[in-house]
Design an enzyme around this catalytic site. Structure first.
Site, PDB file in Angstrom:
ATOM      1  N   PRO A 161       0.822  -1.213   0.000  1.00 25.20           N
ATOM      2  CG  PRO A 161      -0.967  -1.624   1.438  1.00 25.20           C
ATOM      3  CD  PRO A 161       0.348  -2.206   0.970  1.00 25.20           C
ATOM      4  CB  CYS A 162       1.393   3.405  -2.705  1.00 27.99           C
ATOM      5  SG  CYS A 162      -0.235   3.605  -3.472  1.00 27.99           S
ATOM      6  N   PRO A 163       0.070   4.986   0.222  1.00 26.98           N
ATOM      7  CG  PRO A 163      -1.955   4.958   1.392  1.00 26.98           C
ATOM      8  CD  PRO A 163      -0.895   4.055   0.832  1.00 26.98           C
ATOM      9  CE1 TYR A 201       7.692   4.610   1.010  1.00 23.44           C
ATOM     10  CE2 TYR A 201       5.801   3.199   0.574  1.00 23.44           C
ATOM     11  CZ  TYR A 201       6.983   3.452   1.250  1.00 23.44           C
ATOM     12  OH  TYR A 201       7.444   2.547   2.170  1.00 23.44           O
ATOM     13  CG  ASN A 236       4.757   1.804  -3.735  1.00 25.36           C
ATOM     14  OD1 ASN A 236       4.251   2.893  -3.497  1.00 25.36           O
ATOM     15  ND2 ASN A 236       4.781   0.817  -2.859  1.00 25.36           N
TER      16      ASN A 236
END
Length: 360
Positions: A81-83, A85, A126
């Site tokens: 999960p990328c929030p 970055y 990502n």
């Protein structure tokens, strides 16, 4: 001979769909969110779907339940999960970034899976912000762990529109090949180009796929459209925004006679409207009343439209309510992009995988 993929952080199945299109078999998929797991099961994405916290997954045990061993897995695929970055973290000062974020454990869990399974190949995805300087510690961790575990990596920030996806969406993709198993991975050539930048040298490349081409045949009126006027309290302004523009249309810098907004005072997707002549912008994971992209007819996009923009097959079904489905689609990696990378993996290492399996 099957080439087996183990998928983690599987979400609604974008990566899984892409690998399946390239002829791989998904042995095991896992996610912590029930609607996503229901989607994977409904579409028979893999032999086994496990819905739980990634930190509690016992890979050896789960594979044994379907008669497989860790050594049967050829590819580990997933996008933590990328929030932490994402571009939005540059605006959200109340949130920590990269490895300082409370969910940074997901990155470490990817490496736990890689260390325990030791597949011949790994696919890591990502947001493109992963390579930003403020996130250097996370990027360095990826490179260090891959090297320590014996993988040669190739990575690239990809605009999905350059691979035939009707969406300008940049993603960071890293492919690792087990050292000694083969040469470093070579990404497939881009197939499409931005026509506004002229004609490419490669005559086989095609112009970007537009929204009109992708969803134009779905552009018919429905009874519920009368209740689907987007823009919230700014819905009347949205109607004035030309297709392909956003709130900046109403700024002094753009020559609006009575400016309503200051330049770059809002998030870029505020009152953002699609153009049928261009690809979409990134479909966000969160559905919003005033954050686009919106349809050029000033309404919210429908689920079947954002599925097309993300290149899911029309027949692929998502579970959950409207917002659950939107989140799964918005978070996904476009299957059309993944399929091309997965096919390149097959082309470059298939014979080596078959030989390794044959010789034990």
């Amino acid at each position: 001979m099957a080439i087996n993929v183990l998928s983690i952080f599987s979400g609604g199945g974008g990566i899984d769909c892409g690998f399946r299109k390239a002829g791989f078999e998904i042995a095991f998929s896992t996610d912590f969110w029930e609607p996503a797991c229901q989607t994977l099961e409904k579409n028979h994405s893999s032999k086994l779907v496990k819905c739980c916290d990634i930190r509690k997954v016992n890979y050896e045990q789960e594979l044994a339940s379907i008669g497989m061993k860790l050594s049967d897995i050829d590819v580990l695929a997933g996008g933590p999960p990328c929030p932490a970055y994402s571009k939005s973290r540059f605006y959200r000062k109340d949130k920590k970034r990269a490895l300082e974020d409370e969910n940074s454990f997901t990155l470490y869990e990817y490496f736990r899976a890689l260390e325990e399974i030791r597949p011949r190949v790994f696919f890591f995805e990502n947001v493109f912000g992963f390579v930003y300087k403020p996130h250097k510690a996370a990027f360095d961790l990826l490179k260090e762990r891959a090297d320590t575990l014996g993988y040669d990596i190739s990575f690239k920030v990809i605009n999905t529109a350059n691979y035939g996806v009707p969406q300008i969406r940049e993603r960071f993709i890293c492919v690792g090949i087990k050292r000694g198993f083969g040469s470093p991975f070579v990404f497939p050539d881009e197939t499409h180009y931005n026509p506004e930048k002229g004609t490419p040298l490669d005559s086989n490349m095609r112009p970007w796929v537009t929204c009109g081409e992708a969803i134009g045949d779905l552009d018919y009126d429905l009874p519920e459209d009368v209740n689907m006027q987007a823009g919230s309290k700014h819905k009347d302004l949205l109607k004035l925004v030309p297709p392909g523009d956003n709130y900046l249309y109403f700024t002094a810098e753009r020559g609006y006679p009575n400016p309503i907004f200051k330049w770059r005072s809002r998030y870029w997707s505020f009152l953002l409207k699609l153009s049928p002549e261009k690809p979409s912008w990134t479909i966000q994971a969160s559905f919003s009343n005033n954050m686009g992209p919106f349809h050029w007819k000033n309404r919210f996009l429908r689920i079947n439209e954002i599925k097309r923009i993300q290149t899911f097959d029309d027949e692929y079904e998502f579970c959950g309510d409207f917002k659950d489905q939107w989140r799964q689609i918005g978070n996904a990696v476009p299957p059309r992009l993944v399929a091309q990378i997965a096919q390149a993996i097959r082309d470059q290492i298939l014979r080596r995988i078959k030989y390794a399996k044959h010789t034990g």
